[in-house]
Design an enzyme around this catalytic site. Structure first.
Site, PDB file in Angstrom:
ATOM      1  N   GLY A   1       0.837  -1.193   0.000  1.00 23.21           N
ATOM      2  CA  GLY A   1       0.000   0.000   0.000  1.00 23.21           C
ATOM      3  C   GLY A   1       0.868   1.238   0.000  1.00 23.21           C
ATOM      4  O   GLY A   1       2.080   1.165   0.278  1.00 23.21           O
TER       5      GLY A   1
ATOM      6  N   LEU B   1       6.096   1.819   5.066  1.00 21.78           N
ATOM      7  CA  LEU B   1       7.213   2.246   4.222  1.00 21.78           C
ATOM      8  C   LEU B   1       7.839   3.549   4.730  1.00 21.78           C
ATOM      9  O   LEU B   1       8.972   3.862   4.376  1.00 21.78           O
ATOM     10  CB  LEU B   1       6.751   2.402   2.768  1.00 21.78           C
TER      11      LEU B   1
ATOM     12  N   GLU C   1      -3.849   2.431   5.220  1.00 24.18           N
ATOM     13  CA  GLU C   1      -3.731   3.521   4.236  1.00 24.18           C
ATOM     14  C   GLU C   1      -4.700   4.660   4.545  1.00 24.18           C
ATOM     15  O   GLU C   1      -4.336   5.837   4.419  1.00 24.18           O
ATOM     16  CB  GLU C   1      -3.954   3.000   2.814  1.00 24.18           C
TER      17      GLU C   1
ATOM     18  N   HIS D   1      -3.366   6.901   7.134  1.00 18.19           N
ATOM     19  CA  HIS D   1      -2.381   7.870   6.626  1.00 18.19           C
ATOM     20  C   HIS D   1      -3.085   9.143   6.134  1.00 18.19           C
ATOM     21  O   HIS D   1      -2.570  10.248   6.286  1.00 18.19           O
ATOM     22  CB  HIS D   1      -1.595   7.280   5.450  1.00 18.19           C
TER      23      HIS D   1
HETATM   24  O1  K1U Z   1       1.461   2.411   3.870  1.00 16.64           O
HETATM   25  C1  K1U Z   1       2.517   1.785   3.899  1.00 16.64           C
HETATM   26  O2  K1U Z   1       3.456   2.204   4.549  1.00 16.64           O
HETATM   27  C2  K1U Z   1       2.643   0.483   3.186  1.00 16.64           C
HETATM   28  C3  K1U Z   1       2.596  -0.682   4.124  1.00 16.64           C
HETATM   29  C4  K1U Z   1       1.161  -1.134   4.225  1.00 16.64           C
HETATM   30  C5  K1U Z   1       0.770  -2.182   5.193  1.00 16.64           C
HETATM   31  C6  K1U Z   1       1.647  -3.044   5.784  1.00 16.64           C
HETATM   32  C7  K1U Z   1       1.201  -4.024   6.646  1.00 16.64           C
HETATM   33  C8  K1U Z   1      -0.101  -4.150   6.943  1.00 16.64           C
HETATM   34  C9  K1U Z   1      -0.974  -3.291   6.372  1.00 16.64           C
HETATM   35  C10 K1U Z   1      -0.547  -2.315   5.502  1.00 16.64           C
HETATM   36  C11 K1U Z   1       3.515  -1.758   3.567  1.00 16.64           C
HETATM   37  O3  K1U Z   1       3.342  -2.194   2.481  1.00 16.64           O
HETATM   38  S1  K1U Z   1       4.818  -2.319   4.544  1.00 16.64           S
HETATM   39  C12 K1U Z   1       5.546  -3.614   3.559  1.00 16.64           C
HETATM   40  C13 K1U Z   1       4.765  -4.890   3.570  1.00 16.64           C
HETATM   41  O4  K1U Z   1       3.888  -5.078   4.384  1.00 16.64           O
HETATM   42  C14 K1U Z   1       5.072  -5.922   2.557  1.00 16.64           C
HETATM   43  C15 K1U Z   1       6.045  -5.747   1.611  1.00 16.64           C
HETATM   44  C16 K1U Z   1       6.312  -6.742   0.679  1.00 16.64           C
HETATM   45  C17 K1U Z   1       5.606  -7.917   0.695  1.00 16.64           C
HETATM   46  C18 K1U Z   1       4.628  -8.105   1.638  1.00 16.64           C
HETATM   47  C19 K1U Z   1       4.352  -7.114   2.568  1.00 16.64           C
HETATM   48 ZN    ZN Z   2       2.272   3.219   6.208  1.00 16.13          ZN
END
Ligand code: K1U
Ligand code: ZN
Length: 169
Positions: A46, A93, A135, A138
């Site tokens: 996301g 991220l 998201e 955010h």
């Molecule tokens: O908004 C963001 O910072 C993105 C975040 C979203 C998210 C993570 C975990 C649970 C809900 C929402 C990420 O994408 S962190 C990276 C991540 O979770 C991931 C990356 C690669 C493969 C699988 C997962």
């Molecule tokens: Zn985030």
């Protein structure tokens, strides 16, 4: 298409409440495409406008594992209701290499506008529901460490200060 710079925790844009998107212009479509490319490159599941320095109600999500793609672009999204809280480890991220358990709804009903301007209402569950909530938070200036107990959030913030001092943030 372009890969955008992802801002890290500490940048005030992450704490600002975003403005609604009032018209789906070519610039908004381009922004959505760039956000998707940035999310796939990160890699992440996301990405929200404020994370790329854009204080607008727009976010992108794709939780389908490698290989296949199912991009979702949410404009002006709102959580209408939620069911059953569950705890799951999540990252962000804007918080590289920090992972914490967060309790969120396992199922949510969400309203949003898609890139064609259609008003949608969907019910999502499991990891996808987590991503929607992460998201949408955010877009309201909220980040995942806000769900932690005070003592734990302070430890995370201390670690971030340490990394910033070492130019490692
Ligand atoms: O908004 C963001 O910072 C993105 C975040 C979203 C998210 C993570 C975990 C649970 C809900 C929402 C990420 O994408 S962190 C990276 C991540 O979770 C991931 C990356 C690669 C493969 C699988 C997962
Ligand atoms: Zn985030």
């Amino acid at each position: 298409m372009a890969i955008l710079k992802i801002v890290k925790y500490g940048d005030p844009v992450l704490r600002k409440k975003t403005a609604p998107v009032t018209e789906i212009t070519d610039d908004i479509i381009q922004l959505a495409e760039d956000m998707l490319e940035t999310m796939y490159a990160a890699p992440g599941v996301g990405l929200a406008g404020p994370q790329v320095g854009v204080s607008l109600q727009i976010c992108v999500i794709d939780v389908v594992p490698e290989g296949k793609r199912n991009p979702i672009v949410l404009i002006n999204p709102k959580v209408l209701s939620g069911e059953d809280k569950v705890e799951l480890e999540e990252g962000c991220l804007s918080f590289p290499k920090i992972y914490e358990k967060v309790k969120r709804w396992n199922k949510v009903r969400v309203e949003y506008v898609d890139l064609k301007g259609n008003l949608k209402e969907v019910e999502v569950e499991g990891f996808l529901a987590k991503a929607f909530q992460h998201e949408i938070d955010h877009l309201n200036g909220k980040v995942f460490i806000d769900y932690l107990p005070d003592w734990k959030r302070k430890l995370v913030e201390k670690e971030i200060r340490r990394r910033k001092k070492g130019k490692n943030w």
